[in-house]
Enzyme design. Sequence first.
Site, PDB file in Angstrom:
ATOM      1  N   THR A 131       0.823  -1.212   0.000  1.00 30.06           N
ATOM      2  CA  THR A 131       0.000   0.000   0.000  1.00 30.06           C
ATOM      3  C   THR A 131       0.857   1.263   0.000  1.00 30.06           C
ATOM      4  O   THR A 131       1.998   1.245   0.471  1.00 30.06           O
ATOM      5  CB  THR A 131      -0.898  -0.007   1.262  1.00 30.06           C
ATOM      6  OG1 THR A 131      -1.472   1.284   1.442  1.00 30.06           O
ATOM      7  CG2 THR A 131      -0.105  -0.320   2.521  1.00 30.06           C
ATOM      8  N   ASP A 132       0.280   2.362  -0.473  1.00 31.55           N
ATOM      9  CA  ASP A 132       0.995   3.652  -0.413  1.00 31.55           C
ATOM     10  C   ASP A 132       1.072   4.185   1.018  1.00 31.55           C
ATOM     11  O   ASP A 132       1.819   5.123   1.291  1.00 31.55           O
ATOM     12  CB  ASP A 132       0.335   4.691  -1.342  1.00 31.55           C
ATOM     13  CG  ASP A 132      -1.111   5.022  -0.994  1.00 31.55           C
ATOM     14  OD1 ASP A 132      -1.675   4.391  -0.072  1.00 31.55           O
ATOM     15  OD2 ASP A 132      -1.678   5.917  -1.647  1.00 31.55           O
ATOM     16  N   GLU A 133       0.286   3.582   1.931  1.00 34.42           N
ATOM     17  CA  GLU A 133       0.251   4.112   3.301  1.00 34.42           C
ATOM     18  C   GLU A 133       1.586   3.939   4.033  1.00 34.42           C
ATOM     19  O   GLU A 133       1.839   4.606   5.032  1.00 34.42           O
ATOM     20  CB  GLU A 133      -0.911   3.479   4.087  1.00 34.42           C
ATOM     21  CG  GLU A 133      -2.233   3.729   3.365  1.00 34.42           C
ATOM     22  CD  GLU A 133      -3.486   3.391   4.140  1.00 34.42           C
ATOM     23  OE1 GLU A 133      -3.444   3.385   5.370  1.00 34.42           O
ATOM     24  OE2 GLU A 133      -4.511   3.137   3.490  1.00 34.42           O
ATOM     25  N   TYR A 156      -1.678  -0.435  11.002  1.00 33.39           N
ATOM     26  CA  TYR A 156      -1.826  -1.101   9.695  1.00 33.39           C
ATOM     27  C   TYR A 156      -0.635  -0.784   8.797  1.00 33.39           C
ATOM     28  O   TYR A 156       0.034  -1.686   8.286  1.00 33.39           O
ATOM     29  CB  TYR A 156      -3.134  -0.671   9.012  1.00 33.39           C
ATOM     30  CG  TYR A 156      -3.189  -1.003   7.529  1.00 33.39           C
ATOM     31  CD1 TYR A 156      -3.193  -2.321   7.084  1.00 33.39           C
ATOM     32  CD2 TYR A 156      -3.218   0.010   6.555  1.00 33.39           C
ATOM     33  CE1 TYR A 156      -3.217  -2.637   5.725  1.00 33.39           C
ATOM     34  CE2 TYR A 156      -3.249  -0.290   5.195  1.00 33.39           C
ATOM     35  CZ  TYR A 156      -3.253  -1.605   4.783  1.00 33.39           C
ATOM     36  OH  TYR A 156      -3.276  -1.912   3.441  1.00 33.39           O
ATOM     37  N   LYS A 160       2.375  -3.210   7.305  1.00 31.03           N
ATOM     38  CA  LYS A 160       2.643  -3.391   5.869  1.00 31.03           C
ATOM     39  C   LYS A 160       4.083  -2.973   5.542  1.00 31.03           C
ATOM     40  O   LYS A 160       4.758  -3.607   4.733  1.00 31.03           O
ATOM     41  CB  LYS A 160       1.643  -2.595   5.021  1.00 31.03           C
ATOM     42  CG  LYS A 160       0.217  -3.104   5.037  1.00 31.03           C
ATOM     43  CD  LYS A 160       0.022  -4.508   4.478  1.00 31.03           C
ATOM     44  CE  LYS A 160       0.224  -4.598   2.987  1.00 31.03           C
ATOM     45  NZ  LYS A 160      -0.153  -5.941   2.451  1.00 31.03           N
TER      46      LYS A 160
END
Length: 350
Positions: A131-133, A156, A160
């Site tokens: 993810t870009d997060e 989260y 990741k």
Amino acid sequence: MKKILITGGAGFIGSHVVRLFVNKYPNYQIVNLDKLTYAGNLANLKDIENQPNYKFIKGDIVDAAFIDQLFEEHKFDGVVHLAAESHVDRSITNPLEFVMTNVIGTVNLLNSARNQWKDNFSTHRFYHVSTDEVYGSLGETGLFTETTGYDPHSPYSASKASSDHFVRAYHDTYGLNAVISNCSNNYGSYHFPEKLIPLSIYNIKNNKSIPIYGKGENIRDWLWVEDHARAIDLIYHNAKAGVTYNIGGHNEWTNIDLIHLLCKIMDKKLNRVEGESAKLITYVKDRAGHDLRYAIDSSKLQKELGWTPSLQFEEGLEKTVDWYLTNEEWLNNVTSGDYKKYYQQQYVKR
Ligand code: NAD
Ligand code: TYD
């Protein structure tokens, strides 16, 4: 005949990836491994469940012995790894579950892949979907590129980020043929209605309030889920080992503008007077550590592999609304039980 393991294939994005691979590659054997948590739903795959090149296996990536045994038995040629706990708000309530699945689960898959493939890494691919997060939050300008430093803020995104580091470490240390992609927020069919867009569609339809965290000024870059699945297919087949690609829609919306657009579409679809659905907008307590803005620079993927997003957001959002209104039974089935209890705990009025 290639055998590919797709993890998390009963979830939102995974089901689109499984569908694409099963239909596009009849000469591949696709094995979908999923624990079927609250987010996993085999109804997402009804249309392909009887295809001869598809097999579902229920199992937990946290169970190392089971994963080892699975690799031993199936002799996979490659892995597309999507299984994860994926909802930021749940990670704030229960971070350990995210460590277990997203970090330990990923390391278990890496270990089994390494054991099974050690004599021939080059012909066996490990694709990690991220993810870009992991990049943290942007200010008002700038975009995330593949070289942006990691700066995760939620449990989260931290889990990741950690899993991404392990995947890179297995490439750099052992020579595993690993690739990673970091994608922006997805939207489309089969999206579990705890995430902003499907939750809002469900609530508007049922005349319930639409919860907007804080002032609704946070920005996300939205991508049609089938465009993400197409990018995964391209990267899986064409990327060089050890490479990372960012995937995104060049499609930034503040949450409040997005919800106003959604309300306008829903008014039209439900034959409501314009402005009626927007009356449901309710500002609630902000998410802790809420990232202000995500936006992806996907030019590397566009230049090197020729990928482009296919849909304009307005068109994609309308298609998404049509899907949810047509698939009422799917929506009603997933909005029962466990989900409702969680919902009550999560939303505290400001
Ligand atoms: P999802 O929550 O809809 O699906 C996750 C799936 O993983 C579910 O089917 C669940 O049953 C399964 N799963 C969870 N724990 C498991 C375990 N221990 N063992 C086996 N299976 C397990 O998630 P999603 O939105 O489809 O996201 C898929 C992947 O894409 C995730 O890795 C996520 O981080 C990443 N991603 C998501 C987005 C997004 O906008 N949703 C954007 C970028 C990247
Ligand atoms: P979400 O769909 O949970 O995706 P992510 O947190 O991974 O970006 O949330 C998208 C944005 O919408 C995010 O800024 C949080 C916000 N949001 C709300 O305002 N209300 C909600 O009920 C939810 C679920 C999210």
